[in-house]
Scaffold this motif. Structure first.
Motif, PDB file in Angstrom:
ATOM      1  N   TYR A 239       0.850  -1.192   0.000  1.00 33.29           N
ATOM      2  CA  TYR A 239       0.000   0.000   0.000  1.00 33.29           C
ATOM      3  C   TYR A 239       0.886   1.243   0.000  1.00 33.29           C
ATOM      4  O   TYR A 239       1.956   1.255   0.631  1.00 33.29           O
ATOM      5  CB  TYR A 239      -0.888   0.033   1.242  1.00 33.29           C
ATOM      6  CG  TYR A 239      -1.835  -1.137   1.361  1.00 33.29           C
ATOM      7  CD1 TYR A 239      -3.147  -1.056   0.889  1.00 33.29           C
ATOM      8  CD2 TYR A 239      -1.420  -2.330   1.949  1.00 33.29           C
ATOM      9  CE1 TYR A 239      -4.021  -2.138   0.995  1.00 33.29           C
ATOM     10  CE2 TYR A 239      -2.290  -3.416   2.059  1.00 33.29           C
ATOM     11  CZ  TYR A 239      -3.578  -3.303   1.585  1.00 33.29           C
ATOM     12  OH  TYR A 239      -4.432  -4.377   1.688  1.00 33.29           O
ATOM     13  N   PHE A 240       0.454   2.295  -0.691  1.00 30.36           N
ATOM     14  CA  PHE A 240       1.135   3.575  -0.533  1.00 30.36           C
ATOM     15  C   PHE A 240       0.170   4.723  -0.728  1.00 30.36           C
ATOM     16  O   PHE A 240      -0.912   4.579  -1.306  1.00 30.36           O
ATOM     17  CB  PHE A 240       2.374   3.700  -1.432  1.00 30.36           C
ATOM     18  CG  PHE A 240       2.130   3.803  -2.915  1.00 30.36           C
ATOM     19  CD1 PHE A 240       1.703   4.985  -3.505  1.00 30.36           C
ATOM     20  CD2 PHE A 240       2.394   2.725  -3.746  1.00 30.36           C
ATOM     21  CE1 PHE A 240       1.518   5.096  -4.875  1.00 30.36           C
ATOM     22  CE2 PHE A 240       2.223   2.815  -5.123  1.00 30.36           C
ATOM     23  CZ  PHE A 240       1.778   4.016  -5.684  1.00 30.36           C
ATOM     24  N   SER A 241       0.579   5.880  -0.195  1.00 30.62           N
ATOM     25  CA  SER A 241      -0.241   7.086  -0.273  1.00 30.62           C
ATOM     26  C   SER A 241       0.433   8.120  -1.159  1.00 30.62           C
ATOM     27  O   SER A 241       1.650   8.332  -1.080  1.00 30.62           O
ATOM     28  CB  SER A 241      -0.456   7.665   1.130  1.00 30.62           C
ATOM     29  OG  SER A 241       0.782   7.893   1.782  1.00 30.62           O
TER      30      SER A 241
ATOM     31  N   VAL B  69      -4.896   6.698  -2.227  1.00 32.28           N
ATOM     32  CA  VAL B  69      -4.211   5.567  -1.600  1.00 32.28           C
ATOM     33  C   VAL B  69      -4.335   4.389  -2.552  1.00 32.28           C
ATOM     34  O   VAL B  69      -5.401   4.145  -3.122  1.00 32.28           O
ATOM     35  CB  VAL B  69      -4.843   5.214  -0.244  1.00 32.28           C
ATOM     36  CG1 VAL B  69      -4.154   3.995   0.371  1.00 32.28           C
ATOM     37  CG2 VAL B  69      -4.766   6.405   0.712  1.00 32.28           C
ATOM     38  N   ARG B  70      -3.239   3.664  -2.733  1.00 30.87           N
ATOM     39  CA  ARG B  70      -3.225   2.547  -3.686  1.00 30.87           C
ATOM     40  C   ARG B  70      -2.879   1.228  -3.008  1.00 30.87           C
ATOM     41  O   ARG B  70      -2.119   1.197  -2.037  1.00 30.87           O
ATOM     42  CB  ARG B  70      -2.215   2.808  -4.810  1.00 30.87           C
ATOM     43  CG  ARG B  70      -2.502   4.046  -5.628  1.00 30.87           C
ATOM     44  CD  ARG B  70      -1.610   4.087  -6.841  1.00 30.87           C
ATOM     45  NE  ARG B  70      -1.753   5.319  -7.601  1.00 30.87           N
ATOM     46  CZ  ARG B  70      -1.233   5.510  -8.813  1.00 30.87           C
ATOM     47  NH1 ARG B  70      -0.536   4.545  -9.388  1.00 30.87           N
ATOM     48  NH2 ARG B  70      -1.404   6.658  -9.437  1.00 30.87           N
TER      49      ARG B  70
ATOM     50  N   GLY C 147      -6.360  -1.878  -6.111  1.00 30.45           N
ATOM     51  CA  GLY C 147      -7.277  -1.001  -5.397  1.00 30.45           C
ATOM     52  C   GLY C 147      -6.779   0.429  -5.378  1.00 30.45           C
ATOM     53  O   GLY C 147      -5.566   0.676  -5.332  1.00 30.45           O
ATOM     54  N   GLN C 148      -7.694   1.380  -5.429  1.00 30.72           N
ATOM     55  CA  GLN C 148      -7.336   2.798  -5.402  1.00 30.72           C
ATOM     56  C   GLN C 148      -8.529   3.603  -4.899  1.00 30.72           C
ATOM     57  O   GLN C 148      -9.646   3.430  -5.379  1.00 30.72           O
ATOM     58  CB  GLN C 148      -6.920   3.273  -6.801  1.00 30.72           C
ATOM     59  CG  GLN C 148      -6.389   4.693  -6.870  1.00 30.72           C
ATOM     60  CD  GLN C 148      -5.875   5.041  -8.255  1.00 30.72           C
ATOM     61  OE1 GLN C 148      -6.242   4.419  -9.266  1.00 30.72           O
ATOM     62  NE2 GLN C 148      -5.002   6.024  -8.338  1.00 30.72           N
ATOM     63  N   VAL C 149      -8.272   4.469  -3.917  1.00 36.40           N
ATOM     64  CA  VAL C 149      -9.320   5.316  -3.365  1.00 36.40           C
ATOM     65  C   VAL C 149      -8.816   6.754  -3.317  1.00 36.40           C
ATOM     66  O   VAL C 149      -7.727   7.016  -2.791  1.00 36.40           O
ATOM     67  CB  VAL C 149      -9.727   4.869  -1.947  1.00 36.40           C
ATOM     68  CG1 VAL C 149     -10.740   5.841  -1.349  1.00 36.40           C
ATOM     69  CG2 VAL C 149     -10.304   3.454  -1.973  1.00 36.40           C
TER      70      VAL C 149
ATOM     71  N   ARG D  19      -7.347  14.578   9.954  1.00 33.18           N
ATOM     72  CA  ARG D  19      -8.349  13.517   9.971  1.00 33.18           C
ATOM     73  C   ARG D  19      -7.641  12.154   9.986  1.00 33.18           C
ATOM     74  O   ARG D  19      -6.526  12.009   9.493  1.00 33.18           O
ATOM     75  CB  ARG D  19      -9.247  13.572   8.729  1.00 33.18           C
ATOM     76  CG  ARG D  19      -9.846  14.941   8.414  1.00 33.18           C
ATOM     77  CD  ARG D  19     -11.101  15.190   9.221  1.00 33.18           C
ATOM     78  NE  ARG D  19     -11.821  16.370   8.733  1.00 33.18           N
ATOM     79  CZ  ARG D  19     -11.748  17.573   9.303  1.00 33.18           C
ATOM     80  NH1 ARG D  19     -10.965  17.777  10.351  1.00 33.18           N
ATOM     81  NH2 ARG D  19     -12.444  18.593   8.812  1.00 33.18           N
ATOM     82  N   ILE D  20      -8.328  11.166  10.513  1.00 32.44           N
ATOM     83  CA  ILE D  20      -7.974   9.762  10.279  1.00 32.44           C
ATOM     84  C   ILE D  20      -9.224   9.076   9.770  1.00 32.44           C
ATOM     85  O   ILE D  20     -10.304   9.201  10.359  1.00 32.44           O
ATOM     86  CB  ILE D  20      -7.460   9.059  11.553  1.00 32.44           C
ATOM     87  CG1 ILE D  20      -6.107   9.617  11.970  1.00 32.44           C
ATOM     88  CG2 ILE D  20      -7.340   7.555  11.315  1.00 32.44           C
ATOM     89  CD1 ILE D  20      -5.537   8.989  13.232  1.00 32.44           C
ATOM     90  N   ILE D  21      -9.074   8.374   8.658  1.00 25.18           N
ATOM     91  CA  ILE D  21     -10.188   7.624   8.083  1.00 25.18           C
ATOM     92  C   ILE D  21      -9.782   6.154   7.979  1.00 25.18           C
ATOM     93  O   ILE D  21      -8.635   5.787   8.243  1.00 25.18           O
ATOM     94  CB  ILE D  21     -10.612   8.181   6.705  1.00 25.18           C
ATOM     95  CG1 ILE D  21      -9.447   8.143   5.699  1.00 25.18           C
ATOM     96  CG2 ILE D  21     -11.109   9.608   6.860  1.00 25.18           C
ATOM     97  CD1 ILE D  21      -9.319   6.904   4.887  1.00 25.18           C
ATOM     98  N   LYS D  22     -10.736   5.306   7.596  1.00 27.85           N
ATOM     99  CA  LYS D  22     -10.472   3.870   7.494  1.00 27.85           C
ATOM    100  C   LYS D  22     -10.926   3.333   6.148  1.00 27.85           C
ATOM    101  O   LYS D  22     -12.024   3.655   5.683  1.00 27.85           O
ATOM    102  CB  LYS D  22     -11.185   3.110   8.619  1.00 27.85           C
ATOM    103  CG  LYS D  22     -11.002   1.591   8.586  1.00 27.85           C
ATOM    104  CD  LYS D  22     -11.506   0.951   9.869  1.00 27.85           C
ATOM    105  CE  LYS D  22     -13.017   0.930   9.975  1.00 27.85           C
ATOM    106  NZ  LYS D  22     -13.612  -0.060   9.027  1.00 27.85           N
ATOM    107  N   LEU D  23     -10.064   2.534   5.537  1.00 30.11           N
ATOM    108  CA  LEU D  23     -10.408   1.825   4.312  1.00 30.11           C
ATOM    109  C   LEU D  23     -10.583   0.346   4.637  1.00 30.11           C
ATOM    110  O   LEU D  23      -9.751  -0.256   5.325  1.00 30.11           O
ATOM    111  CB  LEU D  23      -9.313   2.000   3.255  1.00 30.11           C
ATOM    112  CG  LEU D  23      -8.985   3.431   2.836  1.00 30.11           C
ATOM    113  CD1 LEU D  23      -7.853   3.442   1.822  1.00 30.11           C
ATOM    114  CD2 LEU D  23     -10.209   4.136   2.289  1.00 30.11           C
TER     115      LEU D  23
END
Length: 475
Positions: A323-325, A332-333, A347-349, A423-427
């Motif tokens: 994973y990297f940002s 994020v990938r 995956g990519q968001v 922020r902190i989010i979750k995938l």
């Protein structure tokens, strides 16, 4: 005295299969407003879905000192001590301050929800070994802690590693005995192959003043090398120049399997991922395996193109996914790295970034997207800034993402985060087939509370995680 098998887990797969589901996050947070005695802090965050305080900061441990810039952290002991140090306990979090040169030792063992300050190693103690700009802290199998240092007392580049006793928490000296590299940043060791690899950010006096586009072309500003040390001899044995795509190699990750002789590193200015590996002749080699193409833009203060700026990478404990940002592009990938030399995007968001629709930047040419991504809102709050630090759950099913990189750069690239906080989010991760999705019910908002807006950076779990634990092979 009766002891268990010691801290951590016997293997990465044991951690993945038998490790607990995380219920707490320890988050290093920077206070951008140092007025009125405010300081950086370690935030304890509740991530237990069954808890009444889910997604809330439940404890704040302030340093009480000015200008620390809490950044990364490590443990007093971890899985490298499993078995050999059977009576040791993973109960102290080591927090080096990037700017003040202090090292904060936090007790998380007595009550994980309310950690307290156990000891402060003052800057004067670290200054005695002529090291500043402390970054990565890793525990070693001999029971000591090693912290990478990026500069000397004048802010010039330096590659050295400060050794701290994990019982007394006193500075014992430095690690390098022979030749050293010029720059430094992150590191990962693997005694099975008698190697320690380190990366290069740049000269502290350069990156402390903010980002200047021309700095990337200067060999005196930012590094572009991977440095390989002999673990037994403590000296530099090989340097690999990564070229223009390799400017500012930051986080480095060996595969978790301790017998593997390969891993990956992400480059910030170069916006690339390189695979490094040991050749049959015993020498090390590196090859670029991922390149994030820049976007042609107008309205951008730093020039006509925006690179991704890969700021963090990590690898799942089964060594299947990387994973990297992209801090500037805002995504994020996830890559399947089963074929190590040929990562496959799975995956990519997109979360935010400098090219989000409605920003001051207009994208003129984009090799990836047909349109600028829309702003992301979670529970009514906008995701400001870009995705930065990552932390994956032990089972590989949840990826936490924070927003702050380094407060002077945050202020320069994303001034809205200084006002709004981070922020902190979750995938949520599809571990069977690959893929990621944003959990729109999860948000940790750092804009609120008595400390005012604060900036979250690195995240840890009480029981260890994908980036703090190093496993040793059976010799």
């Amino acid at each position: 005295m009766s002891c268990s098998n010691g801290p951590g887990y016997a293997s990465p797969l044991e951690a993945m299969e038998k490790g607990p589901i995380e219920k707490l996050l320890y988050v290093c947070c920077v206070q951008p407003d140092q007025s009125n005695g405010k300081s950086d802090l370690l935030a304890t965050v509740d991530v237990d879905p069954d808890s009444p305080t889910y997604c809330q900061i439940i404890h704040r441990l302030r340093t009480g000192r000015p200008d620390d810039e809490l950044h990364h952290s490590g443990w007093n002991v971890c899985s490298s001590c499993h078995g050999a140090k059977a009576c040791a306990k993973r109960d102290k979090l080591v927090l080096p301050a990037l700017l003040s040169n202090r090292v904060f030792i936090v007790d998380t063992g007595k009550n994980p929800k309310t950690p307290f300050m156990f000891k402060v190693i003052e800057a004067s103690e670290v200054n005695k070994v002529n090291c500043t700009a402390l970054h990565t802290a890793h525990c070693l199998a001999d029971g000591s802690v090693m912290i990478s240092a990026m500069g000397d007392l004048e802010g010039n580049p330096k590659s050295e590693f400060v050794l701290v006793d994990s019982k007394t928490f006193t500075v014992q000296g430095t690690w390098v005995k022979g030749k050293a590299a010029r720059f430094n940043y992150d590191f990962w060791y693997q005694p099975y192959h008698d190697v320690m690899i380190s990366t290069e950010w740049g000269a502290p006096r350069i990156w402390k003043r903010g980002f200047h586009p021309d700095d990337g072309n200067s060999p005196d500003a930012y590094g572009r090398n991977l440095n390989f040390y002999s673990w037994s001899k403590r000296e530099l044995i090989q340097t690999i120049d990564l070229g223009e795509d390799g400017v500012a190699p930051l986080e480095v990750r060996f595969l978790h399997d301790p017998t593997e002789s390969q891993g990956f590193v992400g480059t910030a200015v170069g916006s690339s991922v390189f695979r490094f590996y040991k050749r049959d002749d015993g020498k090390w080699a590196a090859e670029r395996v991922i390149k994030v193409q820049p976007k042609k833009v107008s309205g951008w203060f730093a020039g006509p193109r925006i690179g991704g700026l890969i700021s963090d990478i990590l690898i799942s404990l089964d060594d299947r996914f990387l994973y990297f940002s992209n801090w500037l592009h805002g995504d994020v990938r996830q890559y399947d790295i089963t074929d190590r030399a040929n990562p496959k995007l799975t995956g990519q968001v997109f979360l935010g970034g400098a090219v989000v629709k409605g920003s001051a930047v207009t994208v003129l040419e984009d090799p990836e997207l047909d349109a600028q991504p829309e702003p992301v809102f979670i529970k009514g709050k906008r995701f400001f800034g870009g995705p930065q630090m990552l932390q994956l759950s032990l089972d590989g099913k949840r990826l936490y993402v924070s927003t702050s990189l380094f407060s002077p750069w945050d202020r320069q690239f994303y001034p809205e985060t200084i006002k709004e906080g981070g922020r902190i989010i979750k995938l949520d991760i599809n571990t069977a087939d690959g893929g990621m999705s944003l959990d729109r019910s999860f948000l940790i908002d750092f804009s609120e509370g008595i400390d005012g807006p604060i900036l979250p950076h690195e995240m840890r779990y009480p029981g260890g995680d994908c980036t703090s634990d190093i496993w040793l092979a059976q010799q």
